[in-house]
Design a protein around this motif. Sequence first.
Motif, PDB file in Angstrom:
ATOM      1  N   TYR A  90       6.977   6.448   0.289  1.00 54.12           N
ATOM      2  CA  TYR A  90       5.745   5.855   0.807  1.00 54.12           C
ATOM      3  C   TYR A  90       5.911   5.715   2.310  1.00 54.12           C
ATOM      4  CZ  TYR A  90       1.667   2.707   0.643  1.00 54.12           C
ATOM      5  OH  TYR A  90       0.436   2.120   0.802  1.00 54.12           O
ATOM      6  N   GLU A  91       5.816   6.843   2.992  1.00 63.79           N
ATOM      7  CA  GLU A  91       6.051   6.955   4.426  1.00 63.79           C
ATOM      8  C   GLU A  91       4.741   7.281   5.127  1.00 63.79           C
ATOM      9  OE1 GLU A  91       8.899   6.845   6.277  1.00 63.79           O
ATOM     10  OE2 GLU A  91      10.453   6.838   4.769  1.00 63.79           O
ATOM     11  N   THR A  92       4.757   7.230   6.443  1.00 61.44           N
ATOM     12  CA  THR A  92       3.604   7.677   7.212  1.00 61.44           C
ATOM     13  C   THR A  92       3.923   9.015   7.862  1.00 61.44           C
ATOM     14  OG1 THR A  92       4.312   6.603   9.257  1.00 61.44           O
ATOM     15  CG2 THR A  92       2.950   5.285   7.743  1.00 61.44           C
TER      16      THR A  92
ATOM     17  N   GLU B 295      -3.912   7.190  -7.844  1.00 61.98           N
ATOM     18  CA  GLU B 295      -4.060   5.947  -7.079  1.00 61.98           C
ATOM     19  C   GLU B 295      -4.035   4.746  -8.019  1.00 61.98           C
ATOM     20  OE1 GLU B 295      -3.455   6.488  -4.213  1.00 61.98           O
ATOM     21  OE2 GLU B 295      -4.422   8.301  -3.544  1.00 61.98           O
TER      22      GLU B 295
ATOM     23  N   GLY C  88      -0.470   3.740  -8.669  1.00 64.84           N
ATOM     24  CA  GLY C  88       0.064   3.116  -7.456  1.00 64.84           C
ATOM     25  C   GLY C  88      -0.443   1.689  -7.298  1.00 64.84           C
TER      26      GLY C  88
ATOM     27  N   SER D  36       2.652  -0.730  -8.012  1.00 61.28           N
ATOM     28  CA  SER D  36       3.287  -0.935  -6.711  1.00 61.28           C
ATOM     29  C   SER D  36       2.383  -1.635  -5.710  1.00 61.28           C
ATOM     30  CB  SER D  36       3.744   0.408  -6.127  1.00 61.28           C
ATOM     31  OG  SER D  36       4.792   0.947  -6.892  1.00 61.28           O
TER      32      SER D  36
ATOM     33  N   ALA E  51      -0.094  -0.583  -4.282  1.00 61.73           N
ATOM     34  CA  ALA E  51      -0.352   0.395  -3.225  1.00 61.73           C
ATOM     35  C   ALA E  51      -1.498   1.300  -3.675  1.00 61.73           C
ATOM     36  CB  ALA E  51       0.905   1.206  -2.941  1.00 61.73           C
TER      37      ALA E  51
ATOM     38  N   ASP F 256      -3.345   3.279  -2.216  1.00 59.89           N
ATOM     39  CA  ASP F 256      -3.389   4.595  -1.565  1.00 59.89           C
ATOM     40  C   ASP F 256      -2.090   5.374  -1.772  1.00 59.89           C
ATOM     41  OD1 ASP F 256      -1.719   2.992   0.004  1.00 59.89           O
ATOM     42  OD2 ASP F 256      -2.372   3.917   1.876  1.00 59.89           O
ATOM     43  N   TYR F 257      -1.275   4.967  -2.738  1.00 60.25           N
ATOM     44  CA  TYR F 257       0.068   5.529  -2.897  1.00 60.25           C
ATOM     45  C   TYR F 257       0.066   7.056  -2.978  1.00 60.25           C
ATOM     46  CZ  TYR F 257       4.637   6.784  -4.508  1.00 60.25           C
ATOM     47  OH  TYR F 257       5.864   7.393  -4.594  1.00 60.25           O
TER      48      TYR F 257
ATOM     49  N   ALA G 233      -1.015   8.769   0.317  1.00 60.12           N
ATOM     50  CA  ALA G 233      -0.037   8.544   1.388  1.00 60.12           C
ATOM     51  C   ALA G 233       1.261   9.307   1.119  1.00 60.12           C
ATOM     52  CB  ALA G 233       0.246   7.049   1.543  1.00 60.12           C
ATOM     53  N   ALA G 234       1.747   9.236  -0.106  1.00 57.82           N
ATOM     54  CA  ALA G 234       3.015   9.895  -0.441  1.00 57.82           C
ATOM     55  C   ALA G 234       2.903  11.412  -0.315  1.00 57.82           C
ATOM     56  CB  ALA G 234       3.467   9.496  -1.839  1.00 57.82           C
TER      57      ALA G 234
END
Length: 154
Positions: free
Chosen positions: A59-61, A84, A87, A91, A93, A95-96, A99-100
Amino acid sequence: MNLKGSALLAGAAASLASLDAATLDLVTPTHYTPQILNALARARSDGLTIPVVWNTGGYETEENIARLAGAVDIYLPDLKYNTEESGRLYSAAPDYAAAAFSALRAMVEQVGALQFDTDGRLLRGVLVRHLVLPGYRRESIALVRRLWEAFGGR
């Protein structure tokens, strides 16, 4: 991690390399990115040649992946969910998946296809880890298909 910590990490990297370590594996390192980049620059200038592994939760940018260009040789991200909804549920998240996959795409573009040495050791590339969750076999199969469609053999 401060400058002293960066110096210690650079020294530890050199020490590992002198002990014939195959890689320098940085686990869950994202929150220390600036300090790690300092340490890696120092270690590389001191002769560090073993591949650097960014062992991440995935889960980085894209911005952080861009910062790592030239410093990281191998990405080892987790890829937990394909939707999603999963996620959000597991988690917190929502937007997991987006984003992932965005980060994963940036990783693959940055380091390219898998490269091995003559002994079969990984030198460069992206390896994705995926844990099949109980009751979510179909989502896992969809995730693997999505990976293949997006990246093929890369």
